[in-house]
Design a protein around this motif. Sequence first.
Motif, mmCIF file in Angstrom:
data_model
loop_
_atom_site.group_PDB
_atom_site.id
_atom_site.type_symbol
_atom_site.label_atom_id
_atom_site.label_comp_id
_atom_site.label_asym_id
_atom_site.label_seq_id
_atom_site.Cartn_x
_atom_site.Cartn_y
_atom_site.Cartn_z
ATOM 1 N N LEU A 198 1.408 -1.583 -0.257
ATOM 2 C CA LEU A 198 -0.146 0.282 -0.052
ATOM 3 C C LEU A 198 0.720 1.451 -0.063
ATOM 4 O O LEU A 198 0.394 2.308 -1.297
ATOM 5 N N GLU A 199 1.775 1.427 0.604
ATOM 6 C CA GLU A 199 2.589 2.653 0.895
ATOM 7 C C GLU A 199 3.271 2.730 -0.758
ATOM 8 O O GLU A 199 3.454 3.932 -0.704
ATOM 9 N N ARG A 200 3.763 1.404 -0.995
ATOM 10 C CA ARG A 200 4.240 1.535 -2.275
ATOM 11 C C ARG A 200 3.430 2.336 -3.914
ATOM 12 O O ARG A 200 3.463 2.743 -4.591
ATOM 13 N N THR A 201 1.861 1.906 -3.348
ATOM 14 C CA THR A 201 0.863 2.438 -4.255
ATOM 15 C C THR A 201 -0.400 2.939 -4.653
ATOM 16 O O THR A 201 -0.621 3.486 -5.656
ATOM 17 N N CYS A 202 -0.551 3.394 -3.272
ATOM 18 C CA CYS A 202 -1.349 3.934 -3.105
ATOM 19 C C CYS A 202 -1.344 5.287 -2.635
ATOM 20 O O CYS A 202 -0.225 5.942 -2.541
ATOM 21 N N ASP A 203 -2.197 6.035 -3.004
ATOM 22 C CA ASP A 203 -2.162 8.217 -3.020
ATOM 23 C C ASP A 203 -2.530 8.202 -1.665
ATOM 24 O O ASP A 203 -2.166 8.979 -0.940
ATOM 25 N N HIS A 204 -3.145 7.412 -1.086
ATOM 26 C CA HIS A 204 -4.129 7.511 -0.182
ATOM 27 C C HIS A 204 -4.737 6.255 1.008
ATOM 28 O O HIS A 204 -5.086 5.230 0.544
ATOM 29 N N LEU A 205 -4.572 6.203 2.477
ATOM 30 C CA LEU A 205 -4.828 5.129 2.990
ATOM 31 C C LEU A 205 -6.036 5.555 4.109
ATOM 32 O O LEU A 205 -5.860 6.330 5.370
ATOM 33 N N VAL A 206 -6.915 4.079 4.295
ATOM 34 C CA VAL A 206 -7.719 4.769 5.292
ATOM 35 C C VAL A 206 -7.801 3.633 6.246
ATOM 36 O O VAL A 206 -7.750 2.059 5.711
ATOM 37 N N VAL A 207 -7.138 3.553 7.454
ATOM 38 C CA VAL A 207 -7.356 2.769 8.473
ATOM 39 C C VAL A 207 -8.418 2.703 9.583
ATOM 40 O O VAL A 207 -7.912 3.455 9.908
ATOM 41 N N ILE A 208 -8.593 1.260 9.114
ATOM 42 C CA ILE A 208 -9.806 1.186 10.334
ATOM 43 C C ILE A 208 -9.314 -0.522 10.739
ATOM 44 O O ILE A 208 -8.505 -1.195 10.862
ATOM 45 N N ASP A 209 -9.819 -0.046 12.599
ATOM 46 C CA ASP A 209 -9.258 -1.479 13.414
ATOM 47 C C ASP A 209 -10.543 -1.213 14.546
ATOM 48 O O ASP A 209 -10.653 -0.592 15.185
ATOM 49 N N GLY A 210 -11.236 -3.205 14.562
ATOM 50 C CA GLY A 210 -12.119 -2.935 15.151
ATOM 51 C C GLY A 210 -13.117 -2.348 14.594
ATOM 52 O O GLY A 210 -14.161 -1.993 15.456
#
Length: 335
Positions: A198-210
């Motif tokens: 994801l770090e190499r490919t994506c422009d933006h990250l959405v992180v969900i946990d629980g």
Amino acid sequence: MSTVIKTDGLTKRFPRVTALDQLTVEVQPGVVGLVGANGAGKSTLIKILLGLAPATSGTGQVLGLDIATQGSEIRERVGYMPEHDCLPPDVSATEFVVHMARMAGLPAAAARERTADTLRHVGLYEERYRPMGGYSTGMKQRVKLAQALVHDPKLVLLDEPTNGLDPVGRDDMLALIRRVYSDFGISVLVTTHLLGELERTCDHLVVIDGGKLLRSSSTASFTEATAVLAVEVTDFPSAGSADPVDSAGPADPADSAAAVRERMAAAGLSVQMDGSRILLVRIDGDDTYDTIRDTVAGLGLGLVRLEQRRHRVAELFTDPATGAPQGGTADVAAS
């Protein structure tokens, strides 16, 4: 810039678990990574966004369409690549992708033309008439990507697209995913547990946990530089070598990193070990670089690596005190 996905207080409860908990997020056009451990709510979110499962509460829109009432319209405009193996083994890639194009509403002639173009794009044109039962894992993943793209959607949802692939196959798939947006303008929401991808490919990250939103921001902000230098030095020369070794060096010739750490700590630098060979040195002004250089040279060693550390997405899933995975996140890998 128009929003491709928007949720407001989206919640999904099952009898014994809450899969999504008041999730409020906006996704802009581009390549967006959806990050979370198994059970974090990623697959549930995708099903709700496609109108295949109802939310318990909250609202959401995909391409401006209501997920609660316009599911069929959403599925006409969105491509979906599932994680699981879903390809009939006795059918060729051409037959299957044409069928999926017709299911999306394309006329027969247009479906055949789009199928040929899409299979060429994903690198399966020469193999398009072979039964898919004889395909490798990488080829099957490409077919699944092709069927998600064949009807020219505005957005594709890709669930673990690199599953089962070797490193070369993963890199090829990630390059294809980038081209989906850069060459065709189709936005991508991609899930994977391999955070380095994801770090190499994506422009933006959405992180969900629980089921809760942990963070949503640009990839660059996740991986910004830290105030820490990573330092790796050569080993001390072996016994009998003509190379000079500082007389104050340790008895164990392999313990060069520990010797450098001791010297730099004595010089007032904040130093930690990352494993047995890497030193993490906090930057305290420009003099830090000079101190590292002089310390390493004074011990008769050489620098293998001196670079500024960057944040990594995996840090969100680790205990800051111990560096160990936090509960429920052990299956999220840095790759």
